[in-house]
Design an enzyme around this catalytic site. Sequence first.
Site, PDB file in Angstrom:
ATOM      1  N   ARG A 176     -76.366-101.697 -45.447  1.00  0.00           N
ATOM      2  CA  ARG A 176     -77.636-102.444 -45.331  1.00  0.00           C
ATOM      3  C   ARG A 176     -77.920-102.878 -43.892  1.00  0.00           C
ATOM      4  NH1 ARG A 176     -76.052-107.892 -48.609  1.00  0.00           N
ATOM      5  NH2 ARG A 176     -75.409-106.357 -50.137  1.00  0.00           N
ATOM      6  N   GLU A 236     -58.371-115.127 -41.771  1.00  0.00           N
ATOM      7  CA  GLU A 236     -59.608-115.794 -41.360  1.00  0.00           C
ATOM      8  C   GLU A 236     -60.023-116.709 -42.499  1.00  0.00           C
ATOM      9  OE1 GLU A 236     -62.625-113.525 -39.385  1.00  0.00           O
ATOM     10  OE2 GLU A 236     -64.222-114.849 -40.078  1.00  0.00           O
ATOM     11  N   GLU A 248     -65.172-105.604 -40.086  1.00  0.00           N
ATOM     12  CA  GLU A 248     -65.048-106.219 -41.413  1.00  0.00           C
ATOM     13  C   GLU A 248     -65.255-105.123 -42.437  1.00  0.00           C
ATOM     14  OE1 GLU A 248     -67.949-109.274 -41.533  1.00  0.00           O
ATOM     15  OE2 GLU A 248     -66.888-110.515 -40.110  1.00  0.00           O
ATOM     16  N   HIS A 287     -76.775-108.666 -37.970  1.00  0.00           N
ATOM     17  CA  HIS A 287     -78.181-108.926 -38.303  1.00  0.00           C
ATOM     18  C   HIS A 287     -79.169-108.454 -37.242  1.00  0.00           C
ATOM     19  CE1 HIS A 287     -76.893-110.338 -42.056  1.00  0.00           C
ATOM     20  NE2 HIS A 287     -76.068-111.191 -41.499  1.00  0.00           N
ATOM     21  N   ARG A 289     -70.914-102.312 -44.500  1.00  0.00           N
ATOM     22  CA  ARG A 289     -70.942-102.520 -45.953  1.00  0.00           C
ATOM     23  C   ARG A 289     -71.105-101.191 -46.676  1.00  0.00           C
ATOM     24  NH1 ARG A 289     -72.023-108.272 -47.192  1.00  0.00           N
ATOM     25  NH2 ARG A 289     -71.949-107.631 -49.352  1.00  0.00           N
ATOM     26  N   ASN A 331     -70.800-111.717 -34.249  1.00  0.00           N
ATOM     27  CA  ASN A 331     -71.120-110.748 -35.304  1.00  0.00           C
ATOM     28  C   ASN A 331     -72.564-110.272 -35.101  1.00  0.00           C
ATOM     29  OD1 ASN A 331     -72.215-109.770 -37.789  1.00  0.00           O
ATOM     30  ND2 ASN A 331     -70.397-110.522 -38.846  1.00  0.00           N
TER      31      ASN A 331
HETATM   32  N1  PXP Z   1     -66.345-113.746 -40.716  1.00  0.00           N
HETATM   33  C1  PXP Z   1     -66.410-112.895 -41.764  1.00  0.00           C
HETATM   34  C2  PXP Z   1     -65.145-112.371 -42.330  1.00  0.00           C
HETATM   35  C3  PXP Z   1     -67.655-112.488 -42.286  1.00  0.00           C
HETATM   36  O1  PXP Z   1     -67.702-111.663 -43.353  1.00  0.00           O
HETATM   37  C4  PXP Z   1     -68.833-112.959 -41.676  1.00  0.00           C
HETATM   38  C5  PXP Z   1     -70.162-112.482 -42.168  1.00  0.00           C
HETATM   39  O2  PXP Z   1     -70.277-111.120 -42.005  1.00  0.00           O
HETATM   40  C6  PXP Z   1     -68.706-113.822 -40.583  1.00  0.00           C
HETATM   41  C7  PXP Z   1     -67.454-114.231 -40.141  1.00  0.00           C
HETATM   42  C8  PXP Z   1     -69.911-114.362 -39.858  1.00  0.00           C
HETATM   43  O3  PXP Z   1     -70.680-115.122 -40.722  1.00  0.00           O
HETATM   44  P1  PXP Z   1     -72.127-115.608 -40.256  1.00  0.00           P
HETATM   45  O4  PXP Z   1     -72.924-114.365 -40.005  1.00  0.00           O
HETATM   46  O5  PXP Z   1     -72.611-116.408 -41.402  1.00  0.00           O
HETATM   47  O6  PXP Z   1     -71.930-116.397 -38.994  1.00  0.00           O
END
Ligand code: PXP
Length: 249
Positions: free
Chosen positions: A50, A152, A71, A11, A46, A8
């Site tokens: 953000r 998930e 997502e 960030h 989102r 992911n």
């Molecule tokens: N899976 C889903 C469905 C999420 O919403 C997120 C966060 O965006 C993640 C996995 C990954 O989470 P993290 O960034 O805390 O590893």
Amino acid sequence: MIPRLGVNIDHVATIRNARGGDYPDPVRAAQMALLAGADGITAHLREDRRHITDRDIVRLGQEVKLPLNLEMAATSEMLDIALDAAPHAACIVPEKREERTTEGGLDAAGQHNHLAHFTQALGDNGTRVSLFIEPNKRQIDAALSLGVPVVELHTGAYAEACNAQDEGMAAKILDDLRTAAEYGAGQGLEIHAGHGLTFDSVKPVAAITQIKELNIGHFLISEAIFCGLETAVLRMKGLIMSARQEARS
Ligand code: PXP
């Protein structure tokens, strides 16, 4: 089978947006994750944009040779974007404007009629749909009744218990994750998991044999500040692989 790792990259965009410029570029991060052996890229568009933006989603689709897992909240705005982008996969998540991150799973059981429209439209468009849910039978049964191929399981509470060194709580939630994964897979669902996982907490989740994919972001991007993204992804892949090998032996 070793679980796939979806990286992911939200960030990376959080840091970029702190200054409003072009760097660091989440697309470059996705390309680097690919070189390090990531099996997919996950990005959460989102409502308030953000971190990931609409343009990032288009570029991730065009410039990165890895399956994209988008997502998204179940809103008509996000559905239009997802139908247009036609990503490999979409994971429907709950979204609250005031939250820092996705706090808890989707109430698939309580929102069946609302969600049916989204799961149907995405599936008909060729996108593999998953629901981000808490690890319990009620939510899995709701996912089954919606006909989605994937769920998930939210690992946030487990990861928090690990961070707090609450071993009893971590063991209890891990048990819920195992039971849910076993039940869901037995009913024909593909099981994924993610949220909050770190080098310290990933192995017991990766050892659950029914889990086919882990989606991990915030920790990997945080760790990349110190050791580089390639090293962070490689180490996470190594831990996932050894957890599964140890579970087999
Ligand atoms: N899976 C889903 C469905 C999420 O919403 C997120 C966060 O965006 C993640 C996995 C990954 O989470 P993290 O960034 O805390 O590893």
